[in-house]
Write a protein that holds these residues in place. Structure first.
Motif, PDB file in Angstrom:
ATOM      1  N   GLU A 108       0.829  -1.205   0.000  1.00  0.00           N
ATOM      2  CA  GLU A 108       0.000   0.000   0.000  1.00  0.00           C
ATOM      3  C   GLU A 108       0.865   1.258   0.000  1.00  0.00           C
ATOM      4  O   GLU A 108       0.600   2.208  -0.750  1.00  0.00           O
ATOM      5  CB  GLU A 108      -0.916  -0.002   1.220  1.00  0.00           C
ATOM      6  CG  GLU A 108      -1.854   1.186   1.281  1.00  0.00           C
ATOM      7  CD  GLU A 108      -2.735   1.170   2.514  1.00  0.00           C
ATOM      8  OE1 GLU A 108      -3.326   2.235   2.817  1.00  0.00           O
ATOM      9  OE2 GLU A 108      -2.839   0.116   3.181  1.00  0.00           O
ATOM     10  N   ASP A 109       1.912   1.276   0.810  1.00  0.00           N
ATOM     11  CA  ASP A 109       2.808   2.436   0.855  1.00  0.00           C
ATOM     12  C   ASP A 109       3.495   2.653  -0.490  1.00  0.00           C
ATOM     13  O   ASP A 109       3.626   3.781  -0.980  1.00  0.00           O
ATOM     14  CB  ASP A 109       3.857   2.251   1.952  1.00  0.00           C
ATOM     15  CG  ASP A 109       3.273   2.350   3.349  1.00  0.00           C
ATOM     16  OD1 ASP A 109       2.143   2.872   3.486  1.00  0.00           O
ATOM     17  OD2 ASP A 109       3.933   1.894   4.296  1.00  0.00           O
ATOM     18  N   TRP A 110       3.963   1.551  -1.072  1.00  0.00           N
ATOM     19  CA  TRP A 110       4.675   1.618  -2.357  1.00  0.00           C
ATOM     20  C   TRP A 110       3.765   2.174  -3.453  1.00  0.00           C
ATOM     21  O   TRP A 110       4.147   3.091  -4.185  1.00  0.00           O
ATOM     22  CB  TRP A 110       5.173   0.226  -2.716  1.00  0.00           C
ATOM     23  CG  TRP A 110       6.035   0.166  -3.941  1.00  0.00           C
ATOM     24  CD1 TRP A 110       5.636  -0.041  -5.227  1.00  0.00           C
ATOM     25  CD2 TRP A 110       7.460   0.330  -4.002  1.00  0.00           C
ATOM     26  NE1 TRP A 110       6.706  -0.036  -6.079  1.00  0.00           N
ATOM     27  CE2 TRP A 110       7.843   0.189  -5.349  1.00  0.00           C
ATOM     28  CE3 TRP A 110       8.431   0.549  -3.039  1.00  0.00           C
ATOM     29  CZ2 TRP A 110       9.161   0.283  -5.767  1.00  0.00           C
ATOM     30  CZ3 TRP A 110       9.744   0.646  -3.454  1.00  0.00           C
ATOM     31  CH2 TRP A 110      10.105   0.516  -4.799  1.00  0.00           C
ATOM     32  N   LEU A 111       2.551   1.638  -3.522  1.00  0.00           N
ATOM     33  CA  LEU A 111       1.625   2.080  -4.559  1.00  0.00           C
ATOM     34  C   LEU A 111       1.144   3.504  -4.298  1.00  0.00           C
ATOM     35  O   LEU A 111       0.920   4.270  -5.245  1.00  0.00           O
ATOM     36  CB  LEU A 111       0.438   1.120  -4.648  1.00  0.00           C
ATOM     37  CG  LEU A 111       0.774  -0.315  -5.056  1.00  0.00           C
ATOM     38  CD1 LEU A 111      -0.491  -1.146  -5.186  1.00  0.00           C
ATOM     39  CD2 LEU A 111       1.560  -0.349  -6.353  1.00  0.00           C
ATOM     40  N   GLY A 112       0.997   3.867  -3.033  1.00  0.00           N
ATOM     41  CA  GLY A 112       0.615   5.234  -2.712  1.00  0.00           C
ATOM     42  C   GLY A 112       1.656   6.232  -3.202  1.00  0.00           C
ATOM     43  O   GLY A 112       1.311   7.301  -3.724  1.00  0.00           O
ATOM     44  N   ALA A 113       2.928   5.882  -3.058  1.00  0.00           N
ATOM     45  CA  ALA A 113       4.004   6.767  -3.537  1.00  0.00           C
ATOM     46  C   ALA A 113       3.987   6.876  -5.059  1.00  0.00           C
ATOM     47  O   ALA A 113       4.198   7.961  -5.623  1.00  0.00           O
ATOM     48  CB  ALA A 113       5.352   6.250  -3.054  1.00  0.00           C
ATOM     49  N   ILE A 114       3.737   5.773  -5.742  1.00  0.00           N
ATOM     50  CA  ILE A 114       3.674   5.799  -7.208  1.00  0.00           C
ATOM     51  C   ILE A 114       2.509   6.670  -7.679  1.00  0.00           C
ATOM     52  O   ILE A 114       2.623   7.428  -8.644  1.00  0.00           O
ATOM     53  CB  ILE A 114       3.545   4.366  -7.756  1.00  0.00           C
ATOM     54  CG1 ILE A 114       4.877   3.624  -7.587  1.00  0.00           C
ATOM     55  CG2 ILE A 114       3.135   4.378  -9.233  1.00  0.00           C
ATOM     56  CD1 ILE A 114       4.811   2.164  -7.940  1.00  0.00           C
ATOM     57  N   LEU A 115       1.397   6.570  -6.975  1.00  0.00           N
ATOM     58  CA  LEU A 115       0.224   7.351  -7.367  1.00  0.00           C
ATOM     59  C   LEU A 115       0.414   8.843  -7.119  1.00  0.00           C
ATOM     60  O   LEU A 115      -0.009   9.674  -7.926  1.00  0.00           O
ATOM     61  CB  LEU A 115      -1.012   6.862  -6.605  1.00  0.00           C
ATOM     62  CG  LEU A 115      -1.622   5.539  -7.070  1.00  0.00           C
ATOM     63  CD1 LEU A 115      -2.622   5.019  -6.047  1.00  0.00           C
ATOM     64  CD2 LEU A 115      -2.296   5.710  -8.433  1.00  0.00           C
ATOM     65  N   THR A 116       1.023   9.195  -6.015  1.00  0.00           N
ATOM     66  CA  THR A 116       1.109  10.609  -5.645  1.00  0.00           C
ATOM     67  C   THR A 116       2.352  11.306  -6.165  1.00  0.00           C
ATOM     68  O   THR A 116       2.347  12.533  -6.331  1.00  0.00           O
ATOM     69  CB  THR A 116       1.063  10.769  -4.112  1.00  0.00           C
ATOM     70  OG1 THR A 116       2.126   9.997  -3.512  1.00  0.00           O
ATOM     71  CG2 THR A 116      -0.278  10.282  -3.561  1.00  0.00           C
ATOM     72  N   ARG A 117       3.415  10.532  -6.439  1.00  0.00           N
ATOM     73  CA  ARG A 117       4.667  11.179  -6.835  1.00  0.00           C
ATOM     74  C   ARG A 117       5.339  10.535  -8.044  1.00  0.00           C
ATOM     75  O   ARG A 117       6.361  11.055  -8.515  1.00  0.00           O
ATOM     76  CB  ARG A 117       5.660  11.172  -5.657  1.00  0.00           C
ATOM     77  CG  ARG A 117       5.175  11.943  -4.450  1.00  0.00           C
ATOM     78  CD  ARG A 117       6.255  12.068  -3.398  1.00  0.00           C
ATOM     79  NE  ARG A 117       6.616  10.784  -2.812  1.00  0.00           N
ATOM     80  CZ  ARG A 117       5.940  10.188  -1.829  1.00  0.00           C
ATOM     81  NH1 ARG A 117       4.849  10.753  -1.342  1.00  0.00           N
ATOM     82  NH2 ARG A 117       6.340   9.028  -1.336  1.00  0.00           N
ATOM     83  N   GLY A 118       4.831   9.427  -8.518  1.00  0.00           N
ATOM     84  CA  GLY A 118       5.503   8.689  -9.584  1.00  0.00           C
ATOM     85  C   GLY A 118       4.690   8.548 -10.856  1.00  0.00           C
ATOM     86  O   GLY A 118       4.017   9.473 -11.304  1.00  0.00           O
ATOM     87  N   GLY A 119       4.771   7.350 -11.437  1.00  0.00           N
ATOM     88  CA  GLY A 119       4.139   7.099 -12.720  1.00  0.00           C
ATOM     89  C   GLY A 119       2.640   7.297 -12.725  1.00  0.00           C
ATOM     90  O   GLY A 119       2.063   7.711 -13.741  1.00  0.00           O
ATOM     91  N   GLY A 120       1.977   7.012 -11.610  1.00  0.00           N
ATOM     92  CA  GLY A 120       0.538   7.216 -11.539  1.00  0.00           C
ATOM     93  C   GLY A 120       0.170   8.677 -11.686  1.00  0.00           C
ATOM     94  O   GLY A 120      -0.761   9.039 -12.430  1.00  0.00           O
TER      95      GLY A 120
END
Length: 211
Positions: free
Chosen positions: A44-56
């Motif tokens: 969840e933490d990993w995907l949250g970072a991708i969504l808010t600051r990365g590819g997402g």
């Protein structure tokens, strides 16, 4: 919003739509292999970072700008420039190419290969849907695919994976809302661990996923 348009978008973003999304992990495979992601909380933490600051976030902003009239050729070039690695570019370009091809084979207009958010944005312009609806469902599909990769590779139980996805709904909604104000000056990416993992993934001795 029309029911038929929503059904069309749902079909495009469904796992059944032949994009081959199941073959991509967005660098998650390396993160799991090296112990950076071991359980549902870490996923969840990993995907949250991708969504808010990365590819997402990048995809959401590109999609938003295309939906609101930005030139698709310019956005395609920007998508390539923002891809942090060869694998990240392959991930979005290969899926976008498959998306455009399949929509054309279904009777839609033929469009050139694009990064996935640009291809979806071009096609979704013709739907009578609010931009936030399109962006939210796109991000949900993006996140669902990575949750599925985590369920298979960490591994997690199916229920645990669905709990992770449900807890990320608020993040998805927030990112989609912020993307409505997307501008060229504001688009950026900062999920460095995910980008580095995507770059290093191709050197793994044994790989299940393409990225």
């Amino acid at each position: 919003m029309t029911e038929r348009a929503l059904l069309t978008l749902t079909q495009w973003l469904s796992p059944a739509f032949p994009l081959g999304g199941f073959a991509y992990s967005h660098g998650l495979e390396l993160a799991v292999s090296e112990g950076q992601v071991r359980d549902a909380e870490a996923l969840e933490d990993w995907l949250g970072a991708i969504l808010t600051r990365g590819g997402g976030r990048v995809d959401a902003w590109l999609l938003s700008m295309v939906l609101q009239g930005a030139d698709a050729d310019e956005m395609a070039a920007l998508a390539e420039a923002l891809a942090g690695s060869k694998e990240r570019w392959a991930e979005t370009f290969e899926q976008g190419t498959a998306f455009a091809r399949t929509v054309a084979e279904m009777g839609g207009p033929r469009r050139p290969p694009r990064a996935l958010p640009v291809a979806v944005g071009e096609a979704a312009r013709e739907l009578d849907l609010a931009p936030k609806t399109v962006i939210s469902l796109y991000l949900h599909s993006f996140t669902s695919n990575l949750v599925s990769a985590g369920v298979r590779f960490i591994p997690l139980g199916q229920a645990a994976g669905q709990r992770v996805l449900a807890r990320l709904h608020e993040v998805i909604d927030t990112v989609a809302e912020e993307a409505l104000g997307a501008t060229l000056k504001g688009v950026s990416t900062g999920a460095f661990a995910a980008d580095l993992n995507a770059a290093r993934h191709e050197d793994m001795d044994v790989r299940i996923f393409k990225t």
